[in-house]
Design a protein around this motif. Structure first.
Motif, short mmCIF file in Angstrom:
data_model
loop_
_atom_site.label_atom_id
_atom_site.label_comp_id
_atom_site.label_asym_id
_atom_site.label_seq_id
_atom_site.Cartn_x
_atom_site.Cartn_y
_atom_site.Cartn_z
N PRO A 45 11.65 -25.92 0.23
CA PRO A 45 10.95 -26.78 -0.59
C PRO A 45 9.58 -26.49 -0.62
N VAL A 46 9.13 -26.67 -1.89
CA VAL A 46 7.47 -26.26 -1.97
C VAL A 46 6.85 -27.59 -1.15
N ARG A 47 7.51 -28.85 -0.93
CA ARG A 47 6.74 -29.79 0.05
C ARG A 47 6.59 -29.51 1.31
N SER A 48 7.70 -28.42 2.02
CA SER A 48 7.42 -28.04 3.50
C SER A 48 6.37 -27.41 3.55
N LEU A 49 5.66 -26.68 2.39
CA LEU A 49 4.55 -25.67 2.64
C LEU A 49 3.27 -26.40 2.47
N LEU A 50 3.25 -28.05 2.17
CA LEU A 50 2.32 -28.73 2.02
C LEU A 50 2.41 -30.16 2.87
N PRO A 51 2.74 -30.07 4.20
CA PRO A 51 2.61 -31.22 4.76
C PRO A 51 1.54 -32.12 4.60
N GLY A 52 1.89 -33.40 4.37
CA GLY A 52 1.10 -34.42 4.04
C GLY A 52 0.33 -34.45 2.67
N LYS A 53 1.21 -33.76 1.80
CA LYS A 53 0.58 -33.73 0.30
C LYS A 53 0.49 -35.02 -0.35
N THR A 54 -0.37 -35.46 -1.00
CA THR A 54 -0.30 -36.67 -1.65
C THR A 54 -0.01 -36.17 -3.28
N THR A 55 0.88 -37.10 -3.88
CA THR A 55 1.30 -36.57 -5.10
C THR A 55 0.47 -37.21 -6.40
N ARG A 56 0.46 -36.18 -7.38
CA ARG A 56 -0.16 -36.66 -8.53
C ARG A 56 0.55 -37.08 -9.60
N ARG A 57 0.27 -37.98 -10.46
CA ARG A 57 0.80 -38.52 -11.53
C ARG A 57 -0.02 -38.59 -12.65
N TRP A 58 0.44 -37.88 -13.71
CA TRP A 58 -0.27 -37.82 -15.23
C TRP A 58 0.51 -39.30 -15.74
N ALA A 59 -0.42 -39.79 -16.64
CA ALA A 59 -0.08 -40.70 -17.54
C ALA A 59 1.27 -40.32 -18.20
N GLY A 60 2.23 -41.17 -18.53
CA GLY A 60 3.36 -40.97 -18.89
C GLY A 60 4.27 -40.15 -18.27
N ALA A 61 3.94 -39.53 -17.04
CA ALA A 61 4.93 -38.90 -16.17
C ALA A 61 5.92 -39.43 -15.47
N GLU A 93 0.85 -1.18 -0.02
CA GLU A 93 0.16 -0.16 -0.13
C GLU A 93 0.75 1.21 0.14
N ASP A 94 1.97 1.32 0.62
CA ASP A 94 3.03 2.21 0.67
C ASP A 94 3.67 2.55 -0.66
N GLY A 95 3.20 1.77 -1.85
CA GLY A 95 4.14 1.88 -2.84
C GLY A 95 5.35 1.06 -3.12
N GLY A 96 5.85 0.30 -1.81
CA GLY A 96 6.78 -0.69 -2.00
C GLY A 96 6.50 -1.98 -2.33
N TRP A 97 7.35 -2.66 -2.07
CA TRP A 97 7.13 -4.48 -2.37
C TRP A 97 7.83 -5.05 -1.51
N ARG A 98 7.20 -6.46 -1.52
CA ARG A 98 7.82 -7.52 -0.77
C ARG A 98 7.59 -8.83 -1.32
N VAL A 99 8.34 -9.67 -0.86
CA VAL A 99 8.03 -11.17 -1.30
C VAL A 99 6.92 -11.65 -0.81
N VAL A 100 6.30 -12.47 -1.35
CA VAL A 100 4.89 -12.83 -1.05
C VAL A 100 4.86 -14.41 -1.16
N THR A 101 4.32 -15.04 0.01
CA THR A 101 4.25 -16.68 -0.02
C THR A 101 3.14 -16.97 -0.70
N PRO A 102 3.29 -18.17 -1.67
CA PRO A 102 2.10 -18.70 -2.34
C PRO A 102 0.98 -19.06 -1.58
N CYS A 103 -0.36 -18.88 -2.15
CA CYS A 103 -1.51 -19.20 -1.68
C CYS A 103 -1.69 -20.83 -1.54
N GLY A 104 -2.62 -21.53 -0.83
CA GLY A 104 -2.57 -22.74 -0.79
C GLY A 104 -2.85 -23.52 -2.52
#
Length: 146
Positions: A130-146, A89-100
């Motif tokens: 690591p992004v994984r640290s921001l998603l504890p308990g995340k199940t992984t998704r695998r696409w066909a051929g991945a 709001e003051d015209g500056g900036w900062r790093v922001v963490t990603p939403c869920g």
């Protein structure tokens, strides 16, 4: 530009934050585009994205998703590091963490990706995690051929 981070960011990560900030400076419009993102893939390419605000909040698109889409258009989605910056709001900036939702997207396209994260509760609020640290308990998704 040196960003206070714990531990200090590498020159490549500082450049990534700078790329997001440059996009924010070029294109920010209050109420429309207040967040910009830059991601670096394993190939070394940098892809950027800008937050797209909607009059209906749920229809808004985060800058991280736009950057991932830009990487996908280039056929280069193996995310190594991602960073987003917010216009304050003051015209500056900062790093922001990603939403869920963005954490999920980042981990789907880069399960080993690192995030330049922000947490105001820390003495030095910026760090690379690591992004994984921001998603504890995340199940992984695998696409066909991945």
């Amino acid at each position: 530009m040196t960003i206070a981070a714990d531990p200090p960011l590498s020159p490549a990560d500082e450049a990534l934050v700078r790329a997001a900030l440059e996009l924010l400076d070029e294109r920010a419009v209050a109420g429309r585009h207040e967040v910009a993102c830059a991601l670096r893939t394993r190939s070394g390419a940098v892809h950027r994205g800008l937050h797209v605000e909607s009059s209906i909040g749920r229809a808004s698109i985060c800058a991280e998703g736009v950057a991932i889409g830009a990487a996908a258009i280039a056929g280069d989605t193996e995310i190594e590091v991602i960073a987003a910056v917010l216009r304050t709001e003051d015209g500056g900036w900062r790093v922001v963490t990603p939403c869920g939702v963005c954490r999920e997207l980042i981990s789907d396209y880069g399960p080993d990706a690192q995030v330049i994260d922000y947490d105001a509760a820390r003495e030095v609020p910026v760090r690379r995690v690591p992004v994984r640290s921001l998603l504890p308990g995340k199940t992984t998704r695998r696409w066909a051929g991945a």
